[in-house]
Design a protein around this motif. Structure first.
Motif, PDB file in Angstrom:
ATOM      1  N   MET A   1      -0.038  -3.863   4.730  1.00 15.28           N
ATOM      2  CA  MET A   1      -0.522  -5.053   5.437  1.00 15.28           C
ATOM      3  C   MET A   1      -1.264  -5.976   4.464  1.00 15.28           C
ATOM      4  O   MET A   1      -0.993  -7.153   4.385  1.00 15.28           O
ATOM      5  CB  MET A   1      -1.435  -4.641   6.584  1.00 15.28           C
ATOM      6  CG  MET A   1      -0.790  -3.706   7.616  1.00 15.28           C
ATOM      7  SD  MET A   1       0.513  -4.512   8.557  1.00 15.28           S
ATOM      8  CE  MET A   1      -0.429  -5.685   9.519  1.00 15.28           C
ATOM      9  N   HIS A   6      -2.912  -0.129   4.867  1.00 13.20           N
ATOM     10  CA  HIS A   6      -1.551   0.268   5.223  1.00 13.20           C
ATOM     11  C   HIS A   6      -1.458   0.608   6.706  1.00 13.20           C
ATOM     12  O   HIS A   6      -2.450   0.947   7.337  1.00 13.20           O
ATOM     13  CB  HIS A   6      -1.123   1.494   4.402  1.00 13.20           C
ATOM     14  CG  HIS A   6      -1.218   1.278   2.928  1.00 13.20           C
ATOM     15  ND1 HIS A   6      -2.402   1.453   2.220  1.00 13.20           N
ATOM     16  CD2 HIS A   6      -0.282   0.888   2.029  1.00 13.20           C
ATOM     17  CE1 HIS A   6      -2.196   1.182   0.944  1.00 13.20           C
ATOM     18  NE2 HIS A   6      -0.910   0.839   0.801  1.00 13.20           N
ATOM     19  N   SER A   7      -0.242   0.505   7.243  1.00 12.68           N
ATOM     20  CA  SER A   7       0.013   0.928   8.620  1.00 12.68           C
ATOM     21  C   SER A   7       1.081   2.008   8.599  1.00 12.68           C
ATOM     22  O   SER A   7       1.777   2.202   7.595  1.00 12.68           O
ATOM     23  CB  SER A   7       0.481  -0.262   9.476  1.00 12.68           C
ATOM     24  OG  SER A   7       1.740  -0.727   9.025  1.00 12.68           O
ATOM     25  N   TRP A   8       1.223   2.694   9.698  1.00 12.55           N
ATOM     26  CA  TRP A   8       2.253   3.718   9.809  1.00 12.55           C
ATOM     27  C   TRP A   8       3.633   3.093   9.656  1.00 12.55           C
ATOM     28  O   TRP A   8       3.895   1.987  10.124  1.00 12.55           O
ATOM     29  CB  TRP A   8       2.169   4.429  11.159  1.00 12.55           C
ATOM     30  CG  TRP A   8       0.975   5.317  11.307  1.00 12.55           C
ATOM     31  CD1 TRP A   8      -0.176   5.043  11.965  1.00 12.55           C
ATOM     32  CD2 TRP A   8       0.817   6.622  10.757  1.00 12.55           C
ATOM     33  NE1 TRP A   8      -1.049   6.088  11.871  1.00 12.55           N
ATOM     34  CE2 TRP A   8      -0.460   7.084  11.129  1.00 12.55           C
ATOM     35  CE3 TRP A   8       1.641   7.455   9.973  1.00 12.55           C
ATOM     36  CZ2 TRP A   8      -0.946   8.332  10.762  1.00 12.55           C
ATOM     37  CZ3 TRP A   8       1.152   8.699   9.607  1.00 12.55           C
ATOM     38  CH2 TRP A   8      -0.125   9.121   9.997  1.00 12.55           C
ATOM     39  N   VAL A  11       5.746   0.838  12.426  1.00 18.14           N
ATOM     40  CA  VAL A  11       4.903  -0.018  13.267  1.00 18.14           C
ATOM     41  C   VAL A  11       5.274  -1.477  13.001  1.00 18.14           C
ATOM     42  O   VAL A  11       5.471  -1.891  11.851  1.00 18.14           O
ATOM     43  CB  VAL A  11       3.408   0.218  12.959  1.00 18.14           C
ATOM     44  CG1 VAL A  11       2.540  -0.827  13.656  1.00 18.14           C
ATOM     45  CG2 VAL A  11       3.001   1.608  13.380  1.00 18.14           C
ATOM     46  N   PRO A  13       4.757  -4.956  12.063  1.00 17.54           N
ATOM     47  CA  PRO A  13       3.638  -5.634  11.396  1.00 17.54           C
ATOM     48  C   PRO A  13       3.180  -6.899  12.118  1.00 17.54           C
ATOM     49  O   PRO A  13       2.100  -7.419  11.831  1.00 17.54           O
ATOM     50  CB  PRO A  13       4.207  -5.976  10.014  1.00 17.54           C
ATOM     51  CG  PRO A  13       5.683  -6.020  10.205  1.00 17.54           C
ATOM     52  CD  PRO A  13       5.982  -4.993  11.262  1.00 17.54           C
ATOM     53  N   THR A  18      -2.146  -4.348  15.616  1.00 17.09           N
ATOM     54  CA  THR A  18      -1.973  -3.896  14.232  1.00 17.09           C
ATOM     55  C   THR A  18      -2.513  -4.928  13.259  1.00 17.09           C
ATOM     56  O   THR A  18      -3.234  -4.597  12.304  1.00 17.09           O
ATOM     57  CB  THR A  18      -0.479  -3.634  13.948  1.00 17.09           C
ATOM     58  OG1 THR A  18      -0.013  -2.608  14.826  1.00 17.09           O
ATOM     59  CG2 THR A  18      -0.258  -3.214  12.510  1.00 17.09           C
ATOM     60  N   ALA A  22      -5.882  -4.420  10.909  1.00 18.19           N
ATOM     61  CA  ALA A  22      -5.698  -4.503   9.464  1.00 18.19           C
ATOM     62  C   ALA A  22      -6.716  -5.462   8.849  1.00 18.19           C
ATOM     63  O   ALA A  22      -7.330  -5.162   7.813  1.00 18.19           O
ATOM     64  CB  ALA A  22      -4.275  -4.947   9.132  1.00 18.19           C
TER      65      ALA A  22
END
Length: 281
Positions: A1, A6-8, A11, A13, A18, A22
């Motif tokens: 991000m 970071h995201s899973w 997911v 963006p 989210t 972030a």
């Protein structure tokens, strides 16, 4: 991000939560999430940071740092250094945010009358802050930057608006077409008291109804009901102007002309044929 955030995998963006969480990872000590993103955390989930035709454009996540706060500019983040008072701050989901009323005001100041009305209506609709609270905040902060634009938006707020596109349609009606401020989601009956329908927008002087048709109106059952309701309005001497998302974006100028034409037709109607009644209360 962002660098170090970071995201899973898998997911989206563009998902509003989210994106907000972030940006929250980047907040310095004195900064808070504001604007539409704060309102989303307050439960105003109609404000998801998407705008434009089909919701394809993403608004940046607003961050309020106050005049002395320091935060690096990044793509997808909008930084506001306006003064923050203790009364403007709270915490939702462990994320520091501006209060709902301050958040709504900031959308009005930053993003203009149309986005401000959309946000203010939604804030009231979801019970995060009343229109009266927004009016009072505007009155108490007359010297704040952008307050004339916020004052204009606040004057148009109506908690009865059922959706963001309905609010946007009302702005086109009042600001761009220059028509009188309409009643919002008001029931109309015939002379015998039979309910004709609840009009999204209605001007009693011209007997003109404005109806916004969202994507759910494409369902055959809903479309059939819409046709029956429109015939009932017109049979009782009411002019109907319908709008869709296409009218609110690429065909906006045509919508303005249609509203003006409908208003002119309504004002010139034979009023002796009026059979409609406005149900009050």
């Amino acid at each position: 991000m962002f660098r170090g955030v970071h995201s899973w995998f898998g997911v989206d963006p563009a998902d509003p939560l989210t994106r907000i969480l972030a940006v929250a990872e980047l907040l310095p000590k004195e900064a808070v999430i504001g604007g539409w993103a704060a309102l989303f955390l307050h439960g105003v989930t109609d404000l998801d940071g998407r705008t434009g035709p089909g919701g394809r454009s993403l608004l940046p996540v607003p961050v309020c740092t106050g005049p002395v706060g320091r935060m690096r500019h990044r793509a997808g983040v909008a930084i506001d250094r306006s003064t923050l008072l203790p009364e403007d701050l709270t915490v939702v989901r462990d994320v520091p945010v501006t209060t709902a009323v301050r958040s709504a005001l900031d959308v009005m100041r930053w993003n203009g009358v149309e986005e401000g009305v959309v946000a203010g209506d939604a804030t009231a609709r979801f019970g995060a802050a009343s229109t009266a609270a927004v009016h009072a905040y505007v009155a108490r902060h007359a010297g704040m930057k952008g307050i004339p634009r916020a004052r204009h938006a606040a004057a148009l707020l109506d908690s009865r608006a059922a959706s963001c596109p309905e609010s946007r349609f009302r702005v086109v009606w009042v600001v761009e077409a220059g028509l009188p401020v309409p009643r919002v989601n008001c029931p109309l009956t015939d002379a015998d008291g039979f309910l004709l329908g609840e009009a999204d927008l209605f001007d009693p002087e011209s007997a003109m109804v404005g109806e916004y048709d969202g994507s759910d109106h494409r369902d055959l059952t809903r479309h059939t009901a819409d046709n029956i309701r429109e015939e009932g309005f017109e049979r009782n001497n009411v002019t109907v102007v319908r709008a869709t998302a296409i009218d609110l974006w690429p065909r906006r100028q045509q919508l303005v002309r249609r509203l003006l034409a409908g208003y002119a037709d309504g004002m010139a109607r034979d009023r002796s044929r009026d059979r409609w009644r406005l149900r009050l209360g």
